[in-house]
Motif scaffolding. Structure first.
Motif, PDB file in Angstrom:
ATOM      1  N   LYS A  37      21.380   3.100 -40.586  1.00 23.28           N
ATOM      2  CA  LYS A  37      20.355   2.213 -41.142  1.00 23.28           C
ATOM      3  C   LYS A  37      19.750   1.328 -40.061  1.00 23.28           C
ATOM      4  O   LYS A  37      18.534   1.081 -40.059  1.00 23.28           O
ATOM      5  N   ALA A  38      20.575   0.869 -39.135  1.00 23.53           N
ATOM      6  CA  ALA A  38      20.050   0.035 -38.048  1.00 23.53           C
ATOM      7  C   ALA A  38      19.033   0.819 -37.216  1.00 23.53           C
ATOM      8  O   ALA A  38      17.994   0.282 -36.803  1.00 23.53           O
ATOM      9  N   ASP A  97      31.305   2.941 -33.009  1.00 20.83           N
ATOM     10  CA  ASP A  97      30.351   1.900 -32.623  1.00 20.83           C
ATOM     11  C   ASP A  97      30.436   1.682 -31.117  1.00 20.83           C
ATOM     12  O   ASP A  97      31.038   0.727 -30.638  1.00 20.83           O
ATOM     13  N   ALA A 126      34.485  -1.371 -45.210  1.00 22.86           N
ATOM     14  CA  ALA A 126      33.380  -1.564 -44.275  1.00 22.86           C
ATOM     15  C   ALA A 126      33.926  -1.741 -42.861  1.00 22.86           C
ATOM     16  O   ALA A 126      35.027  -2.254 -42.657  1.00 22.86           O
ATOM     17  N   GLU A 127      33.143  -1.318 -41.889  1.00 19.44           N
ATOM     18  CA  GLU A 127      33.639  -1.286 -40.515  1.00 19.44           C
ATOM     19  C   GLU A 127      34.036  -2.659 -39.998  1.00 19.44           C
ATOM     20  O   GLU A 127      35.026  -2.798 -39.270  1.00 19.44           O
ATOM     21  N   ASP A 128      33.288  -3.710 -40.359  1.00 20.72           N
ATOM     22  CA  ASP A 128      33.654  -5.047 -39.884  1.00 20.72           C
ATOM     23  C   ASP A 128      34.987  -5.487 -40.470  1.00 20.72           C
ATOM     24  O   ASP A 128      35.773  -6.176 -39.804  1.00 20.72           O
ATOM     25  N   ASP A 174      22.067   2.221 -50.570  1.00 27.68           N
ATOM     26  CA  ASP A 174      21.903   1.398 -49.376  1.00 27.68           C
ATOM     27  C   ASP A 174      20.577   1.680 -48.680  1.00 27.68           C
ATOM     28  O   ASP A 174      19.914   0.766 -48.177  1.00 27.68           O
ATOM     29  N   ALA A 197      30.819   3.894 -44.647  1.00 33.26           N
ATOM     30  CA  ALA A 197      30.083   2.646 -44.450  1.00 33.26           C
ATOM     31  C   ALA A 197      29.757   2.379 -42.985  1.00 33.26           C
ATOM     32  O   ALA A 197      28.653   1.925 -42.655  1.00 33.26           O
ATOM     33  N   ARG A 222      27.052   4.739 -41.703  1.00 35.94           N
ATOM     34  CA  ARG A 222      25.804   4.426 -42.403  1.00 35.94           C
ATOM     35  C   ARG A 222      25.159   3.153 -41.858  1.00 35.94           C
ATOM     36  O   ARG A 222      23.921   3.068 -41.761  1.00 35.94           O
ATOM     37  N   SER A 223      25.947   2.166 -41.504  1.00 30.67           N
ATOM     38  CA  SER A 223      25.374   0.920 -40.985  1.00 30.67           C
ATOM     39  C   SER A 223      24.637   1.165 -39.669  1.00 30.67           C
ATOM     40  O   SER A 223      23.574   0.578 -39.426  1.00 30.67           O
ATOM     41  N   ARG A 224      25.174   2.055 -38.818  1.00 32.78           N
ATOM     42  CA  ARG A 224      24.479   2.372 -37.563  1.00 32.78           C
ATOM     43  C   ARG A 224      23.230   3.210 -37.835  1.00 32.78           C
ATOM     44  O   ARG A 224      22.204   3.059 -37.164  1.00 32.78           O
TER      45      ARG A 224
END
Length: 823
Positions: free
Chosen positions: A277-278, A212, A684-686, A314, A270, A273-275
């Motif tokens: 999807k963003a 990130d 998850a990354e967070d 997702d 995860a 994937r979150s980046r």
């Protein structure tokens, strides 16, 4: 497993029948389908026949069944297997950007591309194009202000020449995409016409960063990103592709003939994937004309198959088509019968995932036809066919025929330890010379309990050249003369009586009675005991009165792989009168003075020039890590975080030695300057970010990285799984890797080969095998000049690196562990 062993396995087992009942099966082939498929209903009698092939499984769902190939790799047999099984092909290399240009930078269609498109057109096979815009396999001159500038950096993706400006790159991109569309339509007809086989294209590939990086909003800092000054190159690429593939060079009667995909890897993780999807959400907001989302899914048996399901689920909310674009499943090495069977069941899980998401899937493609042609073959036989085009269990699973999958076998790894014998301390006993029992340094492996539940147990093992030593904790509350433990090693069987001991003269054993059962240690011959050998093993505990038995494997034996000595070290608690280290990459904190230090001396990739050491401390549920790296050339220019100079710390909380990442297992990567923090699989990354504090600093002669990692519950005498790694970069590319523990290079996939860290209350407990403990900072009398020093331990805490304990680690998930002693 050798080629001959595998072929013998296929012949002898005839797809040995699997479980009698299916587990929540969706679609796939059932026993009722057997006659139609040409399979004997009893599941025996040789390999089943599948006249419809892979495409017969997925085409009825509206899903293209794809495979990556190049025609120059096809012979008559492979061509036949391809046509029988697949209705879509992806060019593995010939349509990538570099394939369209000659040495003089002239655009033309290569012979490989022409042959592939011709083969597809003549055989009625669709083509999924790969790829129009990519940071890799695009010539560096494409990004230079002067394309003929002499580039002195020979690493791809990095150039020493000045970069082109954005308007220049916009025109180069537009012209490249138009030229590709025109070249294909000129020779094969307009897109959407009967003679043009292209139905989809990866327009943009691998744009999302693995870490990130706030400087790039999570995007890869590629030459595309740098020349454009942002992610607009992605938007332009889809607009250009849509214009030329679906309008200018499309057949008049064709409506949007080419489905436009974005594609990336590690979407099963995860954080990545979150980046991803963003980015997709930003593209939708900007009105970018893209149709589909690609998931490469280059995975291994250590990747939870549920992660693939999570990725598709997702992205389903974005209301786009999806595709599995580059599927392969590496077994790990050595390749064994047990792993090939497990691989078959993994591909069956993928089959079920495909059924669950059939309404959104455009196509599902495996990245290669046979193992010998896979770029991942060294990671372990990842595809559906072997090199002789034998259908593997992977094929049977992928086609959805669960009932004809071979029965699962247990598999595990065994570490080496010449010092582990029947006289080693048992778990829970007083340590000798401060040493913990080697049997408790790693988790015990559960046996399948007897039918009535009265007999159960756990076990562990060690190997040495020519021998195998096994520890068994047997649950059998009623002692009788017939109670026994049977250990099968290859074709040999050794029976050790609870009261009478072993019958064989070349077997040594010890039995210790306890509440509700007994503990047994036995050393027996194992002629095949050499590193990386695969050996058949089973452990069976039997009650003499009832005949009830508990066993590791329901087959005659499972498979264990004999591996390297386990890396072991210890860490002391920060003294109450000393302040815990500040996480500022400053190695001068007083707390580090008494810390045990280990060297990262295993080269696991390339030829690293940098060297490193790591120190650890613990306090208040946290593990502190200090890594000092000697590196004359600190390089942070690559867009991939793992290809920059960086430190990775791997933590397996509770030392589970899990074959797959869980929420309590982390891969933590920090760049040399501390600016970039990234993670591997797991939570998850967070969540992962919330469990670590990190710092990095470039110093004279190298760099320093410091971390504080939350352990959760931590107490003196407990164990954590750990490894330390440095990535050494030079001229924009990673040139090598060093690790402390795991020699396989697969620590990013599994914790099974990581080292073990024991938590101590103070430095007085630090052990040295076979002698008195030596504490960091102790003053010791120095030997005289003429003294014999050959057998002296090094005068630092790093002596613990040399401890060669071993234990058996279960690779398959779901086995029970026992940590309480009955004694």
């Amino acid at each position: 497993m050798t080629k001959e062993d595998y072929e013998r396995y296929l012949h002898d087992n005839g797809w040995r029948q699997g479980r009698e009942t299916s587990r929540n099966r969706i679609g796939g082939r059932r026993r009722g389908d057997a006659a139609a498929a040409g399979v004997r209903p009893d599941g025996h009698g040789g390999r089943p026949d599948y006249p419809g092939g892979i495409k017969g499984e997925y085409n009825p769902l509206g899903i293209n069944a794809g495979v990556a190939i190049e025609t120059d790799t096809l012979n008559q047999d492979k061509e036949k297997a391809l046509v029988e099984n697949f209705n879509q092909i992806t060019p593995e290399n010939s349509l990538k950007p570099e394939g369209w240009y000659d040495d003089q930078h002239n655009f033309r269609m290569s012979g490989d591309a022409r042959n592939l498109l011709t083969f597809a057109s003549e055989n009625g096979i669709k083509v999924y194009g790969h790829v129009l815009v990519w940071h890799s396999q695009t010539p560096d001159w494409f990004f230079q202000a002067d394309e003929w500038c002499h580039d002195t950096n020979d690493n791809p993706g990095v150039t020493s020449c000045p970069l082109a400006d954005k308007p220049t790159m916009q025109e180069r991109q537009r012209r490249h995409i138009e030229n590709v569309a025109k070249a294909i339509s000129d020779e094969f007809g307009k897109f959407g016409s009967p003679t043009n086989p292209v139905v989809a294209f990866d327009v943009v590939n691998e744009t999302v960063n693995d870490g990130d990086d706030p400087d790039t909003n999570g995007m890869r800092n590629s030459l595309w990103y740098q020349t454009y000054g942002g992610e607009d190159y992605i938007y332009d690429a889809f607009r250009n592709a849509n214009t030329y593939l679906n309008d200018v060079y499309a057949a008049d009667d064709a409506e949007h003939p080419v489905t436009l995909f974005i594609n990336d890897y590690s979407t099963e993780q995860a954080g990545k994937r979150s980046r991803y999807k963003a980015l997709l959400e930003r593209m939708i907001q900007q009105g970018v004309p893209f149709d589909g989302i690609g998931h490469q899914f280059h995975v291994s048996l250590t990747t939870a198959s549920s992660n693939l399901d999570d990725a598709l689920t997702d992205m389903s909310s974005l209301d786009k088509k999806q595709a599995i674009t580059e599927l392969d499943v590496a077994t790990g090495t050595p390749v064994t019968e047990a792993k090939l069977i497990e691989q078959g069941r993994y591909y069956y899980d993928v089959n079920q995932i495909i059924y669950r998401h059939a309404d959104q899937l455009f196509s599902v493609s495996v990245w290669g036809l046979s193992d010998d042609q896979s770029w991942r073959n060294k990671e372990g036989a990842p595809l559906l066919f072997d090199e002789n085009l034998n259908r593997k269990p992977a094929y049977v699973g992928y086609i959805g025929d669960e009932d004809n999958l071979p029965e699962s076998m247990k598999s595990a790894i065994v570490f080496k330890d010449p010092s582990a014998t029947v006289d080693s301390p048992l778990p829970g006993t007083e340590p000798r010379n401060g040493a913990s029992s080697p049997w408790e340094r790693l988790p015990l492996i559960g046996l399948n309990a007897s039918e009535d539940g009265t007999v159960a147990g756990t076990f562990n093992a060690y190997w040495n050249v020519g021998t195998l030593t096994v520890y068994v904790d047997a649950v059998d509350a009623t002692k009788s003369d017939g109670d026994s433990v049977t250990v099968r090693v290859g074709d040999a069987e050794y029976v050790i009586g609870r009261s009478s001991g072993p019958a064989a003269a070349d077997v040594a054993s010890k039995v210790v009675e306890g509440d509700g059962g007994y503990e047994l240690v036995v050393t027996m011959p194992c002629p095949d005991a050499v590193e990386n050998a695969a050996v058949g093993l089973n452990v069976i505990v039997k009650d003499g009165d009832s005949g009830q038995a508990a066993a590791w494997d329901t087959n005659p034996t499972g498979t264990v792989t004999l591996v390297e000595p386990l890396s072991y070290t210890e860490t002391v608690q920060v003294p109450s009168d000393v302040e815990a280290p500040k996480i500022d990459a400053d190695a001068s904190d007083a707390a580090w003075d008494d810390a045990v230090e280990v060297a990262l001396d295993k080269v696991t990739s390339g030829t690293p020039e940098a060297t490193a050491t790591a120190k650890t401390l613990w306090s208040d549920g946290k593990l502190y890590v200090l890594v000092k790296v000697n590196d004359a050339d600190v390089d942070l220019t690559n867009s991939n975080p793992y290809e920059k100079d960086s430190v990775e710390v791997f933590i397996d909380r509770g030392n589970t030695k899990s074959g797959q990442y869980t929420d309590d297992i982390q891969q933590i990567r920090v760049s040399a300057d501390g600016r970039e923090l990234s993670f591997g699989a797991g939570a998850a990354e967070d969540v992962q970010k919330s469990r670590v504090r990190t710092a990095g600093r470039v110093v004279d002669g190298g760099y320093v990285v410091e971390m504080a990692i939350d352990l959760g519950e931590a107490a003196a005498g407990t164990f954590e799984g750990v490894d330390f790694q440095i990535n050494d970069a030079k001229k924009g590319a990673r040139i090598g890797i060093r690790n402390w523990a795991d020699p396989t290079g697969a620590g990013y996939q599994t914790a099974s080969h990581w080292g073990v860290l024991r938590l101590l209350s103070d430095s007085s407990e630090i052990e040295i095998p076979g002698g008195d403990a030596e504490k960091p900072g102790d003053e010791k009398p120095q030997p005289s000049d003429d003294a014999d020093n050959d057998d002296k331990m090094p005068q630092t805490g790093s002596a613990v690196i040399g401890v060669a304990v071993v234990a058996l680690l279960l690779v398959a998930a779901g086995c029970g562990l026992v940590i309480a002693r009955r004694r």
